[in-house]
Design a protein around this motif. Structure first.
Motif, PDB file in Angstrom:
ATOM      1  N   LEU A 150       0.980  -1.286  -0.004  1.00 34.93           N
ATOM      2  CA  LEU A 150      -0.036   0.007   0.430  1.00 34.93           C
ATOM      3  C   LEU A 150       1.124   1.634  -0.206  1.00 34.93           C
ATOM      4  N   GLU A 151       0.592   2.185  -0.532  1.00 31.43           N
ATOM      5  CA  GLU A 151       1.790   2.629  -1.708  1.00 31.43           C
ATOM      6  C   GLU A 151       0.861   4.982  -1.433  1.00 31.43           C
ATOM      7  N   ARG A 152       1.657   5.757  -0.475  1.00 32.12           N
ATOM      8  CA  ARG A 152       0.605   7.202  -1.620  1.00 32.12           C
ATOM      9  C   ARG A 152       1.710   7.759  -1.485  1.00 32.12           C
ATOM     10  N   SER A 153       1.085   8.256  -2.787  1.00 32.84           N
ATOM     11  CA  SER A 153       2.803   8.799  -3.638  1.00 32.84           C
ATOM     12  C   SER A 153       2.230  10.515  -3.425  1.00 32.84           C
ATOM     13  N   VAL A 154       3.061  11.723  -3.143  1.00 35.89           N
ATOM     14  CA  VAL A 154       2.884  12.770  -3.207  1.00 35.89           C
ATOM     15  C   VAL A 154       1.912  13.935  -3.698  1.00 35.89           C
ATOM     16  N   GLY A 155       2.077  13.109  -5.182  1.00 40.28           N
ATOM     17  CA  GLY A 155       1.250  13.572  -5.904  1.00 40.28           C
ATOM     18  C   GLY A 155      -0.910  13.549  -5.758  1.00 40.28           C
ATOM     19  N   GLY A 156      -0.311  11.848  -4.995  1.00 48.09           N
ATOM     20  CA  GLY A 156      -2.158  11.582  -4.365  1.00 48.09           C
ATOM     21  C   GLY A 156      -2.416  10.207  -5.078  1.00 48.09           C
ATOM     22  N   LEU A 157      -1.338  10.211  -5.738  1.00 51.90           N
ATOM     23  CA  LEU A 157      -1.307   8.248  -6.179  1.00 51.90           C
ATOM     24  C   LEU A 157      -1.614   7.125  -4.939  1.00 51.90           C
TER      25      LEU A 157
END
Length: 193
Positions: A21-28
């Motif tokens: 489960l990954e959450r990136s800075v760009g909202g992905l």
């Protein structure tokens, strides 16, 4: 309950394992799922591995969209996918599932000793994953001999390089993944028989 726990619970409830489960800075928001693996039972045949399908990803995506809206999680794009050929290994069950496979390991701290073939500052290894003899630890077995080039003649008298082994615990690992080995030649003669 944190939204990460709710996502994990939802994915498990749909019959899948949450691999990442990954959450990136760009909202992905990237969710990686896999089919659950059951430990082989003595006397029963082991079925061939099944794979996550596009329909599976679509089912999980729809359910997570509803869940994330209810939980008021701010994201721009949701991606649900399978782990691929370089699947990360994180849990004890992952390691049990892929015993005998070629894996890439990165250790938290360099390991090795002077006077051996393993460099004292080496942290990365590629080899076959095995259970150590004590049953509590793991080991990776490899040979540093380069593979022969296609078409190169190999003497039958040549002595192969010795195998090396490294014993480790899961707490020693920074990262472990299946090695992405792909054969672009198609089926081998052994597969055709």
């Amino acid at each position: 309950m944190a939204w990460q726990d709710t996502v994990a619970q939802t994915v498990t409830g749909l019959g899948f394992d949450l691999v990442d489960l990954e959450r990136s800075v760009g909202g992905l928001l990237r969710v990686t799922i896999d089919l659950p693996w059951l430990t082989p039972v003595e006397g029963l045949p082991v079925l061939a591995d099944q794979f996550v399908t596009v329909e599976d990803c679509e089912t999980v995506t729809r359910q997570l969209q509803y869940l994330l809206e209810v939980e008021a999680v701010d994201y721009r794009r949701l991606e649900v996918g399978s782990p691929g050929i370089d699947r990360p290994l994180r849990t004890e069950n992952d390691f049990l599932r892929f015993v005998g496979q070629v894996v890439d390991l990165t250790l938290k701290a360099p390991i090795g000793a002077t006077g051996t073939d393993v460099a004292a500052n080496r942290k990365k290894f590629r080899g076959t994953l095995e259970r150590a003899e004590d049953g509590q630890q793991w080991q990776i077995v490899w040979s540093d001999e380069p593979a022969p080039k296609p078409g190169q003649r190999v003497s039958k008298k040549r002595v192969p390089a010795p195998l090396q082994a490294l014993t480790f615990q899961l707490s020693d690992l920074q990262q472990a993944r299946l090695a992405p080995l792909v054969n672009f030649k198609g089926r081998s003669a052994a597969d055709n028989g």
